[in-house]
Design a protein around this motif. Structure first.
Motif, PDB file in Angstrom:
ATOM      1  N   PRO A   1      31.949  51.234  15.309  1.00  0.00           N
ATOM      2  CA  PRO A   1      31.778  52.682  15.105  1.00  0.00           C
ATOM      3  C   PRO A   1      30.959  53.010  13.864  1.00  0.00           C
ATOM      4  O   PRO A   1      30.100  53.901  13.898  1.00  0.00           O
ATOM      5  N   ALA A   2      31.197  52.292  12.770  1.00  0.00           N
ATOM      6  CA  ALA A   2      30.397  52.509  11.561  1.00  0.00           C
ATOM      7  C   ALA A   2      28.954  52.085  11.776  1.00  0.00           C
ATOM      8  O   ALA A   2      28.023  52.693  11.228  1.00  0.00           O
ATOM      9  N   GLY A   3      28.750  51.038  12.606  1.00  0.00           N
ATOM     10  CA  GLY A   3      27.389  50.616  12.926  1.00  0.00           C
ATOM     11  C   GLY A   3      26.616  51.699  13.642  1.00  0.00           C
ATOM     12  O   GLY A   3      25.429  51.919  13.376  1.00  0.00           O
ATOM     13  N   TYR A   4      27.290  52.397  14.564  1.00  0.00           N
ATOM     14  CA  TYR A   4      26.658  53.539  15.229  1.00  0.00           C
ATOM     15  C   TYR A   4      26.274  54.608  14.214  1.00  0.00           C
ATOM     16  O   TYR A   4      25.149  55.141  14.244  1.00  0.00           O
ATOM     17  N   ARG A   5      27.202  54.949  13.333  1.00  0.00           N
ATOM     18  CA  ARG A   5      26.922  56.002  12.345  1.00  0.00           C
ATOM     19  C   ARG A   5      25.750  55.622  11.456  1.00  0.00           C
ATOM     20  O   ARG A   5      24.870  56.451  11.180  1.00  0.00           O
ATOM     21  N   ASP A   6      25.737  54.374  10.996  1.00  0.00           N
ATOM     22  CA  ASP A   6      24.662  53.958  10.093  1.00  0.00           C
ATOM     23  C   ASP A   6      23.309  53.982  10.784  1.00  0.00           C
ATOM     24  O   ASP A   6      22.300  54.374  10.175  1.00  0.00           O
ATOM     25  N   MET A   7      23.259  53.587  12.043  1.00  0.00           N
ATOM     26  CA  MET A   7      21.993  53.639  12.753  1.00  0.00           C
ATOM     27  C   MET A   7      21.580  55.075  13.032  1.00  0.00           C
ATOM     28  O   MET A   7      20.404  55.434  12.896  1.00  0.00           O
TER      29      MET A   7
END
Length: 347
Positions: free
Chosen positions: A329-335
């Motif tokens: 989920p954090a990977g989605y936000r960062d991208m």
């Protein structure tokens, strides 16, 4: 087992779901050892309606075969495999023509949107395993895994853009978009011999990588200013080929502005619009062709893999962040916030 589900825009969760199991004799069960978040995943991440969820996410993965159906013959337990983002039988007339994304088998299709299966997970059931999966001649902990993972989508998509556009040593190229696909479109154009490759992008770390992949020029301006700059770099004519790796209408307009008369616009960015100008005042007047589409990456894996194995290309450099499954989920936000280019996931 755990898997990633999208419930709506901005709402990605990692949850416990029923274990994936063999359902058909042509299936394989794969334990995932590497996957990633795709730029195309950001489209539903920004717009998906809650009533359309939840759906399992992930269409790029490498893993170890744990079990096979009774009719599977090309892979077996213990094989390390890569899966393209489209499921195909590799035998139908369309597959034989290299168009695996149009496979006519009833079980063929795309991973994303399937309610039961997805690659951002601990394991996955792979339909049509003989046609879909490709064995890898390395160990799961090989340093080449990030680059080999790009065979599942982004490298094959960038390569498809260049091939569909007819890139060769005689063509000048503009690439629109500095995401992972755009950068690997640069690499692909260079690999096919293009000597002038103009990358249109605004993020310095990304465009620096684009230069490392082969871009000869970088244009950060957009709209009319960006179009004018590209035309100045090409003697006023524009480039023979434009590789559009964004999918939004302004990117298409930009492509139309920088393509040379008689040239090709090759689109591989998933279109987020329904209509684009193709009439006399746009494409028709100057004999401009429109190409591209979902990349049949399965058709390109055997061609591209040797260059990764021998170190000629290193497409895995597009991964600038790594996380475990809990960090997806954090990977989605960062991208989505442009804090990272592409997130590698190691469950």
């Amino acid at each position: 087992m755990r898997a990633t589900l999208m419930y709506g825009a901005g709402d990605v969760r990692v949850e416990t779901v029923p274990d994936s199991v063999i359902k058909h004799p042509t299936d394989a069960l794969v334990r995932i050892t590497a996957s990633c978040v795709c730029g195309s995943d950001l489209h539903p991440y920004g717009s998906m309606k809650p009533e359309d969820g939840p759906v399992r996410m992930g269409h790029e993965f490498i893993g170890v075969v744990e079990e096979t159906g009774s009719e599977v013959t090309t892979v077996e337990r213990g094989d390390l495999v890569v899966a393209p983002f489209a499921i195909s039988d590799n035998t139908c007339p369309f597959c034989r023509e290299g168009l695996h994304t149009s496979c006519s088998h009833p079980q063929a299709g795309f991973w994303d949107g399937e309610p039961e299966e997805g690659g951002q997970a601990e394991a996955v059931r792979v339909p049509l395993a003989d046609g879909t999966l490709v064995k890898l001649p390395v160990a799961p902990d090989s340093a080449l895994i990030p680059s080999l993972l790009t065979l599942s989508d982004v490298l094959g998509t960038g390569h498809h853009a260049a091939v569909a556009g007819g890139v060769n040593e005689r063509t000048s190229v503009t690439v629109i978009g500095d995401g992972a696909v755009g950068l690997l479109a640069v690499l692909s154009a260079k690999r096919l011999g293009a000597e002038q490759i103009i990358l249109m992008g605004r993020h310095r770390a990304r465009t620096d990588l684009g230069r490392a992949f082969g871009a000869t020029d970088v244009v950060s301006a957009r709209g009319d200013e960006g179009i004018e700059t590209v035309r100045e770099l090409t003697g006023g004519d524009g480039t023979h080929v434009v590789l559009e790796a964004v999918g939004h209408m302004p990117a298409y307009d930009q492509a139309l502005g920088v393509v040379r008369p008689g040239g090709v616009i090759s689109r591989v960015g998933v279109p987020q619009y329904e209509e684009a100008p193709v009439g006399f005042g746009s494409l028709f007047r100057h004999n401009i062709r429109l190409a591209g589409g979902p990349a049949p990456v399965r058709a390109y894996i055997e061609e591209l893999m040797p260059d990764i194995l021998n170190g000629t290309i290193e497409p895995g450099k597009v991964f600038d962040a790594t996380t475990d499954l809990d960090g997806v989920p954090a990977g989605y936000r960062d991208m989505a916030d442009r804090r990272s280019l592409k997130t590698l996931v190691k469950p």
